[in-house]
Design a protein around this motif. Structure first.
Motif, PDB file in Angstrom:
ATOM      1  N   THR A  68       0.840  -1.203   0.000  1.00  0.00           N
ATOM      2  CA  THR A  68       0.000   0.000   0.000  1.00  0.00           C
ATOM      3  C   THR A  68       0.871   1.247   0.000  1.00  0.00           C
ATOM      4  N   PHE A  69       0.301   2.326  -0.489  1.00  0.00           N
ATOM      5  CA  PHE A  69       0.974   3.613  -0.562  1.00  0.00           C
ATOM      6  C   PHE A  69       0.153   4.641   0.218  1.00  0.00           C
ATOM      7  N   PRO A  70       0.340   4.706   1.548  1.00  0.00           N
ATOM      8  CA  PRO A  70      -0.478   5.601   2.381  1.00  0.00           C
ATOM      9  C   PRO A  70      -0.359   7.073   2.004  1.00  0.00           C
ATOM     10  N   ASN A  71       0.683   7.437   1.273  1.00  0.00           N
ATOM     11  CA  ASN A  71       0.832   8.828   0.846  1.00  0.00           C
ATOM     12  C   ASN A  71       0.049   9.113  -0.444  1.00  0.00           C
ATOM     13  N   ARG A  72      -0.635   8.089  -1.004  1.00  0.00           N
ATOM     14  CA  ARG A  72      -1.437   8.260  -2.218  1.00  0.00           C
ATOM     15  C   ARG A  72      -2.888   7.898  -1.919  1.00  0.00           C
ATOM     16  N   VAL A  73      -3.572   8.774  -1.170  1.00  0.00           N
ATOM     17  CA  VAL A  73      -4.977   8.591  -0.815  1.00  0.00           C
ATOM     18  C   VAL A  73      -5.797   9.592  -1.620  1.00  0.00           C
ATOM     19  N   PHE A  74      -6.924   9.144  -2.144  1.00  0.00           N
ATOM     20  CA  PHE A  74      -7.765   9.966  -3.015  1.00  0.00           C
ATOM     21  C   PHE A  74      -9.156  10.110  -2.420  1.00  0.00           C
ATOM     22  N   THR A  75      -9.750  11.279  -2.621  1.00  0.00           N
ATOM     23  CA  THR A  75     -11.127  11.510  -2.203  1.00  0.00           C
ATOM     24  C   THR A  75     -12.049  11.619  -3.418  1.00  0.00           C
ATOM     25  N   SER A  76     -11.489  11.431  -4.587  1.00  0.00           N
ATOM     26  CA  SER A  76     -12.255  11.417  -5.834  1.00  0.00           C
ATOM     27  C   SER A  76     -11.937  10.110  -6.553  1.00  0.00           C
ATOM     28  N   LEU A  77     -12.978   9.348  -6.881  1.00  0.00           N
ATOM     29  CA  LEU A  77     -12.758   8.096  -7.587  1.00  0.00           C
ATOM     30  C   LEU A  77     -12.154   8.345  -8.968  1.00  0.00           C
ATOM     31  N   ALA A  78     -12.558   9.410  -9.632  1.00  0.00           N
ATOM     32  CA  ALA A  78     -12.005   9.728 -10.949  1.00  0.00           C
ATOM     33  C   ALA A  78     -10.501   9.985 -10.850  1.00  0.00           C
ATOM     34  N   GLU A  79     -10.066  10.724  -9.840  1.00  0.00           N
ATOM     35  CA  GLU A  79      -8.634  10.978  -9.657  1.00  0.00           C
ATOM     36  C   GLU A  79      -7.886   9.685  -9.331  1.00  0.00           C
ATOM     37  N   ALA A  80      -8.492   8.837  -8.510  1.00  0.00           N
ATOM     38  CA  ALA A  80      -7.864   7.567  -8.143  1.00  0.00           C
ATOM     39  C   ALA A  80      -7.711   6.672  -9.368  1.00  0.00           C
ATOM     40  N   GLU A  81      -8.756   6.561 -10.176  1.00  0.00           N
ATOM     41  CA  GLU A  81      -8.692   5.721 -11.365  1.00  0.00           C
ATOM     42  C   GLU A  81      -7.709   6.283 -12.391  1.00  0.00           C
ATOM     43  N   TRP A  82      -7.617   7.595 -12.494  1.00  0.00           N
ATOM     44  CA  TRP A  82      -6.652   8.206 -13.399  1.00  0.00           C
ATOM     45  C   TRP A  82      -5.220   7.870 -12.950  1.00  0.00           C
ATOM     46  N   ALA A  83      -4.947   7.927 -11.656  1.00  0.00           N
ATOM     47  CA  ALA A  83      -3.614   7.607 -11.142  1.00  0.00           C
ATOM     48  C   ALA A  83      -3.225   6.170 -11.493  1.00  0.00           C
ATOM     49  N   VAL A  84      -4.168   5.243 -11.358  1.00  0.00           N
ATOM     50  CA  VAL A  84      -3.903   3.845 -11.703  1.00  0.00           C
ATOM     51  C   VAL A  84      -3.689   3.707 -13.208  1.00  0.00           C
ATOM     52  N   PHE A  85      -4.512   4.382 -13.992  1.00  0.00           N
ATOM     53  CA  PHE A  85      -4.371   4.331 -15.453  1.00  0.00           C
ATOM     54  C   PHE A  85      -2.977   4.800 -15.875  1.00  0.00           C
ATOM     55  N   VAL A  86      -2.521   5.909 -15.303  1.00  0.00           N
ATOM     56  CA  VAL A  86      -1.200   6.468 -15.641  1.00  0.00           C
ATOM     57  C   VAL A  86      -0.096   5.447 -15.345  1.00  0.00           C
ATOM     58  N   LEU A  87      -0.167   4.808 -14.196  1.00  0.00           N
ATOM     59  CA  LEU A  87       0.856   3.819 -13.820  1.00  0.00           C
ATOM     60  C   LEU A  87       0.808   2.594 -14.722  1.00  0.00           C
ATOM     61  N   ARG A  88      -0.383   2.123 -15.018  1.00  0.00           N
ATOM     62  CA  ARG A  88      -0.510   0.947 -15.884  1.00  0.00           C
ATOM     63  C   ARG A  88      -0.079   1.254 -17.309  1.00  0.00           C
ATOM     64  N   TRP A  89      -0.392   2.452 -17.795  1.00  0.00           N
ATOM     65  CA  TRP A  89       0.020   2.861 -19.143  1.00  0.00           C
ATOM     66  C   TRP A  89       1.547   2.813 -19.248  1.00  0.00           C
ATOM     67  N   GLU A  90       2.224   3.409 -18.278  1.00  0.00           N
ATOM     68  CA  GLU A  90       3.684   3.427 -18.318  1.00  0.00           C
ATOM     69  C   GLU A  90       4.258   2.016 -18.215  1.00  0.00           C
TER      70      GLU A  90
END
Length: 114
Positions: free
Chosen positions: A78-100
């Motif tokens: 887990t990455f406790p320093n990467r907490v999101f309060t918006s599902l759209a922002e959270a999903e975008w962060a995962v998309f960016v990592l998976r894309w790379e």
């Protein structure tokens, strides 16, 4: 939408297809084009880069970035320093990592379009 195409798991990811990136950014929950559905299926089911996932901290309120373990049954990272309060922002962060992980090409980790 789930892609039932057995070839989607091996669909070649073209790093120049930034149109798919923008399509996801505009509508992370869909509807998605056939090409984006195949890309998402590949991102979700390929073993490249130990897949990043979201852990629900509070239903519909907070999510934390995590990474699946290399070995089944091991704890997720887990990455406790990467907490999101918006599902759209959270999903975008995962998309960016998976894309790379799939393309080797980094995307700017910007907030998704409203």
């Amino acid at each position: 939408m789930l892609v039932n195409d057995p070839e989607a798991a091996h669909w070649p990811v073209d790093p120049t297809r930034l149109d798919l990136v923008e399509e996801f950014r505009r509508a992370p929950r869909g509807p998605h084009s056939d090409a984006l559905q195949k890309l998402l299926h590949r991102m979700r089911w390929s073993g490249v880069g130990r897949r990043h996932v979201l852990v629900v901290l509070e239903p519909n309120r907070r999510w934390m970035l995590a990474r699946m373990p290399a070995t089944r049954g091991a704890p997720i990272e887990t990455f406790p320093n990467r907490v999101f309060t918006s599902l759209a922002e959270a999903e975008w962060a995962v998309f960016v990592l998976r894309w790379e992980a799939l393309t080797g090409v980094p995307l700017q980790d910007e907030k998704p379009s409203p």
